[in-house]
Design an enzyme around this catalytic site. Sequence first.
Site, short mmCIF file in Angstrom:
data_model
loop_
_atom_site.label_atom_id
_atom_site.label_comp_id
_atom_site.label_asym_id
_atom_site.label_seq_id
_atom_site.Cartn_x
_atom_site.Cartn_y
_atom_site.Cartn_z
N LYS A 82 0.82 -1.17 -0.06
CA LYS A 82 -0.09 -0.02 -0.17
C LYS A 82 0.87 1.36 -0.05
O LYS A 82 2.01 1.37 0.60
CB LYS A 82 -0.75 -0.05 1.21
CG LYS A 82 -1.89 1.04 1.42
CD LYS A 82 -3.01 0.95 2.43
CE LYS A 82 -3.94 2.03 2.48
NZ LYS A 82 -5.04 1.79 3.63
N SER A 162 -9.90 1.93 2.54
CA SER A 162 -8.92 2.84 1.64
C SER A 162 -7.99 2.01 0.99
O SER A 162 -7.22 2.44 -0.12
CB SER A 162 -8.20 3.89 2.71
OG SER A 162 -7.28 3.03 3.46
N SER A 186 -10.29 -0.05 6.69
CA SER A 186 -9.63 0.05 5.44
C SER A 186 -8.95 -1.39 4.88
O SER A 186 -8.76 -1.25 3.82
CB SER A 186 -8.61 1.16 5.44
OG SER A 186 -9.13 2.36 5.24
#
Lengths: 494, 497
Positions: A82, A162, A186
């Site tokens: 990420k 997210s 997330s």
Amino acid sequence: MRTMSDLLKLSLTDVSAKLKAKEVSASELATEAVKACKAAQPALNAFTAFDEDKTQAMAKAADARLAKGEGGLLEGVPLAIKDLFAVEGVDTSASSNILKGFKPTYESTVTSKLWGKGAVFVAKTSMDEFAMGSSNETANTGPVVNPWKAAGGNESLTPGGSSGGSAAAVAADLCFGATGTDTGGSIRQPASFTGTVGVKGTYGRTSRWGVVAFASSLDHPGPFAKTVKDSAMMLQAMSGHDPKDSTSLPNEVPDFVAACGQSVKGLKIGVPKEYRVDGMPAEIDDAWQKGIDWLKAAGCEIVDISLPHTKYALPAYYIVAPAEASSNLARYDGMRYGNRVDGPDLNGTYENTRGAGFGHEVQRRIMIGTYVLSAGYYDAYYLRAQKVRTRILQDFHDAFDKVDAILTPSAPSAAFALGSKSDDPIAMYLNDVFTVTANLAGVPAMSVPAGLDSSGLPLGLQVITRALDEETMFKVGAALEDSAGFTHKAAKWW
Amino acid sequence: MSADTYTLPGATGDWEVVMGLEIHAQVVSQAKLFSGAATAFGAAPNTQVSLVDAAMPGMLPVINEHVVEQAVKTGLGLNAQINTWSRFDRKNYFYPDLPQGYQISQFQFPIVGEGEIECERDDGSRFTVRIERLHLEQDAGKSIHDLDPNSTYVDLNRSGVALMEIVSKPDIRSPDEASAYVSKLRTILRYLGTCGGDMEKGQLRADVNVSVCKPGAYEKFRETGDFSHLGTRCEIKNVNSLRFIRQAIEYEAQRQIDIIEEGGKIDQETRLFDANTGVTRSMRSKEEAHDYRYFPDPDLLPLELQQDWIDQIRVNLPELPDAKRERFVSEMGLSEYDASVLAADKDRAAYFEEVAEGRDAKLASNWVNNELYGRLNKEGLTITDCPVSAAQMSGLVGLIEDKTISGKIAKDVFEILWAEGGDPAKIVEDRGLKQVTDTGAIEAVIDQLIADNPDQAASVKEKPKAMGWFVGQVMKAMQGKANPQAVNEILQKKLLG
């Protein structure tokens, strides 16, 4: 004959065995993974940066270790990271224009640990800007598209957020695992939307050092994987005490992998009544009931429980998280790194820099956070939210006096269409309704794919356990996985 | 309060001044409060900056335990309550020399609570200042505005350096007392080794809160604790010398009196002292004051201290200036004044104690306070740069004490030690400076003098004071080495019979 792209469909566990057996080299695997990611990028838009030299160098080193019969838990396995994690020398921008082009000179603790166990970097993944969002639509590089589509439809769906890029990359078999961060859901919500396994451990189990901060007291780095066991391997590798993070747990890391597959017989599973929310699709309820039935069949005792303060969790979360974020993001001022837009004077430069650098959702949360911390509002908002947080923690303490694990849906819906909620922040925030409680309480939680809804989209179930007891979480997660027999994959269209 | 309260005359009668001080003391530590970066003064700009100090993305603070120990030590030295539970908060504001966009400080729960210290005014009288609290916080970097007409440069070397903010209660009533308080605080910090105390290097910085009131109001405040009895205060930021503290207070008090007497009212505000003009000027008003949005720093756990650990620090505290002064008086027989002067400076006291070891303490004190410090002050040196070591000085005092040399010769030997160094005993031996106590030799000189000056000798009987001339002549003839006591005795015998 099996092609290289078939290899990418394997689980982390299986590909590891092939690497150790030298049926495939880490270099070949990495090359194939990068190729697959790049091929999918125009359609899925899941990636923000590649560094093929780095990938090849790491894969070569892994091959050298494998050749000597050495190698760690993840030796030679390609992983996506990420964009919130600092990876030395690779663009780390938190999907924000304000950090566009920022290349850290340091490596986050979590990625260091992964590389230390032999994993190979494949790509950085897109995310909601600064991890603020539940649909991956606030990324500065545009939304990530879910590899899944509703049966008979061609509408682009959100992979959730997210950590949408990571979820999409794992769901589309572009890598064998990915890192995410879970501040309010997330990891778990995108996992639920993409038919992947998503885990966050106990708060402090994984270090936050080198991870761009959103809300420090709620941020939990964790993994995405294709199976529960794979996710246990990932979390195993990511966890451990880090003296550079004052909130890192000093406790020994248990054997998460060994927990997967252990019997759940006799475990007490709590089903909280407060998670049956108004307007929740019947299919979510059905999936939940199936999960309850599976665990009962596996020998668990099902216990109805109450987590009475659940309804206050979401409002409390949307006070605490923006409050911390408003302060954490103050450092992005264009003075030392990142992008600066000069103004007529100092304040003008701040305004221009932050106005141009931050997207609307980030600006909204900075303003909410600034407001709730302001003189005259602090007691009514921030302090009260902290009190709610204490009550929520107490709810879990009380529940875990009676049960060993709690089973709930992961998200109130399946993946929704891109754009369908982007103008309605409240509707968007409601995505986190089942997940924020575990962040507020700091307890371990994971999402496991449970099945498909009537339109063929994956739904996840969430397992929550007491702090430091990830082992029970993995046990229950593996039992659910076993019963669900979820082998569905998104039909390839990218 | 001493009988004569400091007052300023005004058209409406006398005014009194009330002050509370906030002292920022840089903690003596190799590393910063939350990062491992070094803290040396005067290093090239931006060379002592870690990733944490520059607030790079994803960086986290980790408390420096040594700094915590230093704060506890200081708290104990201020006779203060040590809080076993304290917490770090974020104070949020934007400035280019504040990389995080917030300062980590202790707002609500400081590590040290109430304490008190005794201070000494210029006239030697003593007064007590109560300490409100001491907390730990990060220093900011330094903005440099004068290197370029269009740009400001930022040096982050100081960013993240550990400071102790020591807040007094409004117990200070005159410029003299303010200066005495800072001076005493500095002495205590230096004794403890927790702050270097060098104001020129910014190791100690003072914010002075000043208000004025009519006689009697302060006493009412002290009785009730009700601040409304006091005037509105203004805070003068960053006053960086004792002299400036006095000047700033004098100016500010008069400014406030003038405003009130002209029918105006004092606005609570932050002011800056301009050392060039001696004037304070407004920096920001209460309305412009920042809303710092304090909240607990989620990156740090609360600071919890074990009582055993605190007790251990207490046991190992060095002797502090008050105790030392009292010991110098009670055990060493020094005067209050000499003891105070010596104890007021840690290095001076340590030097003195080494000199006095096995020697006559009063003699040692005289030599340190008068000869040595006279010379140091004249040369603009401090005791740490003194060319004469305590061991040499002790040797010198020993030679006076056992009458090997006279006090007069000792001054010559001191000059030699200062300029050339060496062992005092050897200098005396090699240069033949030993005092002559051989009465035969002295008698011979005296007999010769009397023989050469019969009229002078005869006059001594009428004017005993005239004997001084003979003493001088004997000393001159014997290059000062004659034992003055022996010279006196023999002269008395021979001239007065």
